[in-house]
Design a protein around this motif. Structure first.
Motif, PDB file in Angstrom:
ATOM      1  N   ALA A   1      31.819  25.672  34.108  1.00  0.00           N
ATOM      2  CA  ALA A   1      31.598  27.010  34.626  1.00  0.00           C
ATOM      3  C   ALA A   1      31.045  26.916  36.033  1.00  0.00           C
ATOM      4  CB  ALA A   1      30.624  27.761  33.726  1.00  0.00           C
TER       5      ALA A   1
ATOM      6  N   VAL B   1      30.557  29.953  37.982  1.00  0.00           N
ATOM      7  CA  VAL B   1      29.754  31.162  38.140  1.00  0.00           C
ATOM      8  C   VAL B   1      29.167  31.455  36.765  1.00  0.00           C
ATOM      9  CG1 VAL B   1      29.715  33.571  38.861  1.00  0.00           C
ATOM     10  CG2 VAL B   1      31.305  31.980  39.952  1.00  0.00           C
TER      11      VAL B   1
ATOM     12  N   TYR C   1      29.196  39.226  44.536  1.00  0.00           N
ATOM     13  CA  TYR C   1      29.457  40.621  44.179  1.00  0.00           C
ATOM     14  C   TYR C   1      28.889  40.916  42.795  1.00  0.00           C
ATOM     15  CZ  TYR C   1      33.303  40.113  47.621  1.00  0.00           C
ATOM     16  OH  TYR C   1      34.061  39.879  48.746  1.00  0.00           O
TER      17      TYR C   1
ATOM     18  N   TYR D   1      29.695  43.744  39.757  1.00  0.00           N
ATOM     19  CA  TYR D   1      30.553  44.817  39.263  1.00  0.00           C
ATOM     20  C   TYR D   1      29.999  45.313  37.930  1.00  0.00           C
ATOM     21  CZ  TYR D   1      34.329  43.515  42.496  1.00  0.00           C
ATOM     22  OH  TYR D   1      35.090  43.263  43.615  1.00  0.00           O
TER      23      TYR D   1
ATOM     24  N   PRO E   1      36.620  47.340  36.366  1.00  0.00           N
ATOM     25  CA  PRO E   1      35.358  46.954  37.010  1.00  0.00           C
ATOM     26  C   PRO E   1      35.107  47.810  38.247  1.00  0.00           C
ATOM     27  CG  PRO E   1      36.677  45.016  36.505  1.00  0.00           C
ATOM     28  CD  PRO E   1      37.556  46.206  36.271  1.00  0.00           C
TER      29      PRO E   1
ATOM     30  N   LEU F   1      29.525  42.136  35.737  1.00  0.00           N
ATOM     31  CA  LEU F   1      30.237  40.951  36.189  1.00  0.00           C
ATOM     32  C   LEU F   1      29.742  40.529  37.567  1.00  0.00           C
ATOM     33  CD1 LEU F   1      33.859  42.106  35.298  1.00  0.00           C
ATOM     34  CD2 LEU F   1      32.455  40.523  33.997  1.00  0.00           C
TER      35      LEU F   1
ATOM     36  N   ARG G   1      32.816  34.509  46.397  1.00  0.00           N
ATOM     37  CA  ARG G   1      33.948  34.241  47.276  1.00  0.00           C
ATOM     38  C   ARG G   1      33.439  33.423  48.439  1.00  0.00           C
ATOM     39  NH1 ARG G   1      35.951  36.318  51.904  1.00  0.00           N
ATOM     40  NH2 ARG G   1      34.509  38.047  52.110  1.00  0.00           N
TER      41      ARG G   1
ATOM     42  N   LEU H   1      38.432  35.768  44.311  1.00  0.00           N
ATOM     43  CA  LEU H   1      37.092  35.869  43.768  1.00  0.00           C
ATOM     44  C   LEU H   1      37.000  35.041  42.502  1.00  0.00           C
ATOM     45  CD1 LEU H   1      37.009  38.361  45.702  1.00  0.00           C
ATOM     46  CD2 LEU H   1      35.638  39.499  43.964  1.00  0.00           C
TER      47      LEU H   1
ATOM     48  N   PHE I   1      34.975  34.796  39.075  1.00  0.00           N
ATOM     49  CA  PHE I   1      34.140  35.649  38.235  1.00  0.00           C
ATOM     50  C   PHE I   1      33.366  34.845  37.203  1.00  0.00           C
ATOM     51  CE2 PHE I   1      35.020  40.089  39.144  1.00  0.00           C
ATOM     52  CZ  PHE I   1      36.140  40.001  39.955  1.00  0.00           C
ATOM     53  N   GLY I   2      32.177  35.356  36.899  1.00  0.00           N
ATOM     54  CA  GLY I   2      31.445  34.865  35.748  1.00  0.00           C
ATOM     55  C   GLY I   2      31.975  35.519  34.485  1.00  0.00           C
ATOM     56  N   SER I   3      31.447  35.095  33.367  1.00  0.00           N
ATOM     57  CA  SER I   3      31.915  35.636  32.091  1.00  0.00           C
ATOM     58  C   SER I   3      31.238  36.950  31.730  1.00  0.00           C
ATOM     59  CB  SER I   3      31.717  34.607  30.979  1.00  0.00           C
ATOM     60  OG  SER I   3      30.386  34.172  30.960  1.00  0.00           O
TER      61      SER I   3
ATOM     62  N   TYR J   1      45.001  40.791  39.262  1.00  0.00           N
ATOM     63  CA  TYR J   1      44.032  40.019  38.492  1.00  0.00           C
ATOM     64  C   TYR J   1      44.347  40.217  37.009  1.00  0.00           C
ATOM     65  CZ  TYR J   1      40.861  38.443  42.133  1.00  0.00           C
ATOM     66  OH  TYR J   1      40.306  37.787  43.206  1.00  0.00           O
TER      67      TYR J   1
ATOM     68  N   ARG K   1      37.397  35.101  31.409  1.00  0.00           N
ATOM     69  CA  ARG K   1      36.957  35.721  32.652  1.00  0.00           C
ATOM     70  C   ARG K   1      38.119  36.389  33.369  1.00  0.00           C
ATOM     71  NH1 ARG K   1      32.535  31.847  34.799  1.00  0.00           N
ATOM     72  NH2 ARG K   1      32.011  30.752  32.877  1.00  0.00           N
ATOM     73  N   LEU K   2      37.758  37.344  34.165  1.00  0.00           N
ATOM     74  CA  LEU K   2      38.724  37.945  35.069  1.00  0.00           C
ATOM     75  C   LEU K   2      39.148  36.880  36.083  1.00  0.00           C
ATOM     76  CD1 LEU K   2      39.840  40.807  35.510  1.00  0.00           C
ATOM     77  CD2 LEU K   2      37.944  41.226  37.058  1.00  0.00           C
TER      78      LEU K   2
ATOM     79  N   PHE L   1      39.439  47.645  41.972  1.00  0.00           N
ATOM     80  CA  PHE L   1      40.422  47.489  40.914  1.00  0.00           C
ATOM     81  C   PHE L   1      41.030  48.818  40.511  1.00  0.00           C
ATOM     82  CE2 PHE L   1      39.746  43.096  39.765  1.00  0.00           C
ATOM     83  CZ  PHE L   1      38.474  42.829  40.225  1.00  0.00           C
TER      84      PHE L   1
END
Lengths: 113, 113
Positions: free
Chosen positions: A2, A4, A33, A35, A43, A90, A94, A102, A104-106, B36, B43-44, B103
């Motif tokens: 992982a 992020v 970021y 979200y 998001p 989220l 970047r 981007l 993303f985390g989970s 996306y 994750r996204l 988004f």
């Protein structure tokens, strides 16, 4: 691995009780970021950091604050959570020179009781 | 107002059938557009970007400035394509210092066996 990381995965808080969500990254990206994603919705960008430069979205409530003490960490503080703040939060990062991608985390699923 | 529209909230096709997920935009200038994807419990993540004109997992998307569209297409859908797909414009934040990604509302694609 992982890159992020968001902790915790699930967070439960009480109505009006301050809560902090955390995000860390091992990518050394300078942009981060936050979200908010409510059930069955897209998001929604709350704010972002460009290095230490904080950029708030115009419609982000004052109840939401953020801190970025260093490159690796970013926190989302909800000062007085309401029932309507229950959502998935989220974090994404970047790198400055790669404008489009981007990471993303989970996410952290926040419940407000 | 600057926005993207994904007219279909849900889309269901059979395996092997062609699939098209629609995205229309109304932005001044020339936005950069991305797709996306969010698979179940994942994750996204970035699927593809219009500037690279690439094909990822069999998906393509062409920016049609005349129709202001950026539809995502795949000639033969697979079960593993089942996911939520977001059309995402990426635009310079004129009021701030950075690009930001927003988004569309997303389309949930289900590919049936």
């Amino acid at each position: 691995d992982a890159m992020v990381i968001q902790n915790p995965r699930y967070q439960v808080t009480q109505f009006g009780k301050p809560v902090t969500l955390s995000c860390s990254q091992t990518l050394n990206h300078n942009v981060m970021y936050w979200y908010q994603q409510k059930s069955s919705q897209a998001p929604k960008l709350l704010f972002h950091y460009y290095d230490k430069d904080f950029n708030n979205e115009a419609d982000t409530p004052d109840n939401f604050q953020s801190r970025r003490p260093n490159t690796s960490f970013c926190f989302l503080d909800i000062r007085s959570p309401g029932l309507g703040d229950a959502a998935m939060y989220l974090c994404a990062t970047r790198v400055e020179w790669a404008n489009e991608k981007l990471f993303f985390g989970s996410g952290t699923q926040l419940s407000v009781l | 107002a600057q926005r993207v529209t994904q007219p279909e909230k849900l889309l269901s096709v059979f395996k092997g059938a062609p699939v098209e997920l629609k995205c229309n935009y109304s932005y001044s200038g020339s936005p950069e557009l991305f797709w996306y994807v969010q698979y179940s419990r994942q994750r996204l993540q970035l699927l593809l970007r219009h500037i690279s004109r690439e094909s990822i997992k069999g998906f393509t998307a062409d920016l049609n400035k005349g129709e202001t569209s950026f539809h995502l297409k795949k000639p033969f859908a697979q079960e593993e394509d089942s996911a939520m797909y977001y059309c995402a414009p990426y635009k310079f934040n004129s009021g701030g210092s950075n690009y930001k990604l927003t988004f569309g509302k997303g389309t949930l694609l289900t590919v049936n066996p």
